[in-house]
Scaffold this motif. Structure first.
Motif, short mmCIF file in Angstrom:
data_model
loop_
_atom_site.label_atom_id
_atom_site.label_comp_id
_atom_site.label_asym_id
_atom_site.label_seq_id
_atom_site.Cartn_x
_atom_site.Cartn_y
_atom_site.Cartn_z
N THR A 27 -10.52 0.80 9.87
CA THR A 27 -9.16 0.47 9.87
C THR A 27 -8.57 -0.21 8.51
N LEU B 259 -9.58 0.66 5.07
CA LEU B 259 -8.82 2.34 4.66
C LEU B 259 -7.26 2.15 4.45
N ASN C 14 -5.66 8.64 3.79
CA ASN C 14 -4.85 7.56 4.66
C ASN C 14 -3.94 7.79 3.16
N SER D 127 -7.15 6.53 12.31
CA SER D 127 -8.21 5.87 11.44
C SER D 127 -9.12 5.52 12.64
#
Lengths: 322, 273
Positions: free
Chosen positions: A109, A112, A199, A248
């Motif tokens: 997370t 990303l 993203n 995410s």
């Protein structure tokens, strides 16, 4: 009969007195209502039925099976209460998978979103070159995660391209996929390569809503790039950031395909994720009850996160509405 | 500054593309050349021999794999539109409580990881006699598309003025007619987004076909076929690279042609988590 009344009510002969007695029109209205209700039902029920049979009932079945010791074959599953859930904390394989999953979700997370937002800042302005860059950063995501895993395992294996270079340069073979810590790191790296384009695109969409006149005003007032980003861009992106982070997390918690093809869960089970273990326990080891207990836990964790998303989103929406 | 940024982006772009370059060039090389000259593009090394071999791999008939996967993509998309659109229409046109609950029920489904459903679905399909069959797989895969479709469609429909429905009703159209000939044609953009999303998720899905269409069905999709063909020979690169290239080519070509729509569609889908 209904037809006639209907045509009288709406047709040109509507003025014709005798048929309009209230006693007569009543059943016809009910007929129309019934028909409309049937039409509505025929629009709703097929989808609802499929959803119930394929999703709602299986979820219920999962909860039920998690309370049994069913192996998948025997005629009647033995009821073990919460036994499977207590066992989760005692089986080291499950604990390792939980840790691996949390590491992937946490580190993944962060990466990303850092890369997604960072590159969005670099390429969000509209230009032909930028849209090419966007496409290049996004393209891995159109591939199947299974193919991506196999590709990287061919590139990073002990005889793979990267190690060919390393050994030619006089180094030792790097254990990208054969050492537990390396393998976890590699897995996260490949997941990030595969997914940060999404993203990126979401952040670019968010950046388009940042008021450009304010950004220009700040720059005229002598704010540095970092100050503009920190005090202007980031706050107005807050809702987008939240959404991206939680999404995410939710996606990474169910990491499966890429594990199958990149590492096969190895070495020594170090890259087994929760979803990977659920499927191998349930089908490979005939421990359906135990596998179901793991499923229910994963479902609840994901559900709680999802709830958090909608809560946070509601707040973010309000902030944007102001 | 600008030059620095361009240089940096150039390096990043190369890093992103290198794996794909290696996949493409090594699909045309012999094992020894892959091991010693992975980056070389020298024409003497290149041959289509291995690509042809991959096409006639006894473990996985990749042409049949394409056909099966395309069939699934078409069936799931058609069924999903047929089921999700009307229910979304009803949901977005009725304000009453049961319909709002219905929307909530569907939306709750978006957050259930499909791997979690797989175990119980196997037994549900067995009970229905649909395990290892095309209908069983297509029905489950369609059910997985419903939550997000209903969410997206019902949101979109509520932006279409109700006066259109009323006009159609006054002209004598029933609910079905009103929906399919007046509202549905206006939903083209959102349906297109959903079709892109579903096409990629069915095409790339692995866990569901692997388990719901077991070996006894003899049906391989692109992904389960790759798993069967590549999984066991992962160090024979003359099998790995050509097979992976054949699997990766269709989505990549589609991406090059329809880039803008695909990026839009897939990132909309990301929001479903």
């Amino acid at each position: 009969m209904t037809r006639n009344l209907l045509s009288v009510r709406t047709g040109p002969a509507a003025g014709a007195g005798p048929v309009r007695r209230p006693g007569r029109t009543f059943p016809s209205r009910r007929g129309i209502a019934t028909r409309a209700r049937l039409a509505t039902a025929s629009m709703v029920l097929p989808a609802l039925a499929l959803f119930v049979v394929m999703i709602v009932i299986p979820v219920g079945l999962s909860v039920y099976l998690s309370l049994t010791d069913w192996d998948g074959y025997s005629a009647d599953p033995g009821f073990v209460g919460l036994g499977n859930y207590f066992r989760l904390f005692r089986v080291s394989e499950v604990l390792t998978a939980a840790v691996t999953t949390l590491i992937i979700a946490g580190a993944g997370t962060v990466l990303l979103n850092a890369l997604g937002l960072g590159f969005a800042m670099l390429v969000h302005r509209k230009s032909r070159l930028n849209s090419t860059f966007r496409a290049v950063l996004f393209y891995p995501h159109v591939l199947s995660a299974l193919v991506v895993g196999f590709l990287w395992s061919a590139l990073l294996g002990t005889t793979g391209v990267v190690n060919t270079f390393v050994t030619e340069a006089g180094g030792e073979v790097l254990p990208f996929l054969s050492d537990p810590t390396w393998a976890r790191t590699t897995l996260i790296g490949v997941i990030v390569w595969f997914g940060f384009g999404v993203n990126l695109v979401l952040y670019i969409a968010g950046l388009q809503t940042v008021p450009q006149d304010l950004v220009e005003a700040a720059q005229i007032d002598g704010a540095s790039r970092w100050q503009t980003f920190r005090h202007l861009t980031l706050p107005s992106l807050a809702p987008v950031v939240t959404v991206n982070i939680v999404l995410s997390l939710v996606t990474l918690l169910k990491t499966y395909d890429i594990v199958v093809s990149l590492t096969g869960g190895g070495p020594a089970g170090s890259t087994q994720t929760a979803a990977y273990l659920i499927l191998s326990d349930s089908f490979g080891n005939s421990a359906l009850g135990f596998g179901s207990a793991q499923s229910v836990v994963l479902m609840v964790v994901t559900g709680l996160l999802a709830l958090t998303v909608s809560r946070l989103r509601a707040g973010a929406d309000e902030a944007v509405a102001k | 500054m600008k030059a620095l940024k361009l240089g940096f982006m150039g390096v990043v772009a190369v890093l992103m593309l290198v794996p794909m370059y290696l996949l493409v060039v090594n699909a045309f090389k012999a094992q020894q050349d892959i091991l010693t000259n992975p980056f070389s593009l020298s024409p003497d090394l290149l041959t289509t021999e291995y690509l042809v071999m991959a096409l006639s791999n006894p473990d996985f008939d990749i042409v049949k794999g394409y056909a099966v996967t395309i069939l699934f993509v078409v069936l799931v998309n058609a069924l999903s539109i047929l089921l999700a659109c009307p229910v979304s229409y009803v949901i977005s046109r009725r304000a009453r409580r049961p319909y709002r609950l219905l929307l909530l029920l569907f939306v709750a489904g978006t957050f259930i990881p499909s791997q979690v459903l797989l175990i119980p679905v196997v037994y549900t399909l067995k009970f229905l006699g649909l395990m290892n069959s095309i209908p069983g797989f297509v029905l489950f895969e369609t059910a997985l598309t419903l939550p997000f479709s209903v969410f997206l469609y019902s949101g979109y429909i509520s932006t279409i003025p109700r006066s259109l429905d009323e006009a159609a009703t006054i002209d004598g159209a029933g609910v079905h007619r009103t929906f399919w000939s007046v509202i549905f044609p206006l939903m083209r953009p959102v349906v297109a987004t959903m079709v892109i999303l579903n096409t990629f998720s069915v095409w790339n899905d692995f866990a569901n076909p692997q388990i719901l269409l077991g070996p006894s069905s003899g049906l391989y999709t692109i992904t389960t076929g790759i798993y069967a063909a590549v999984g066991q020979y992962s160090t024979d690169y003359t099998v790995v690279f050509p097979t992976l290239l054949l699997a990766a080519a269709p989505p990549l070509i589609a991406f090059v042609l329809l880039q803008r729509y695909i990026i839009g569609g897939l990132s909309t889908g990301a929001v479903k988590g």
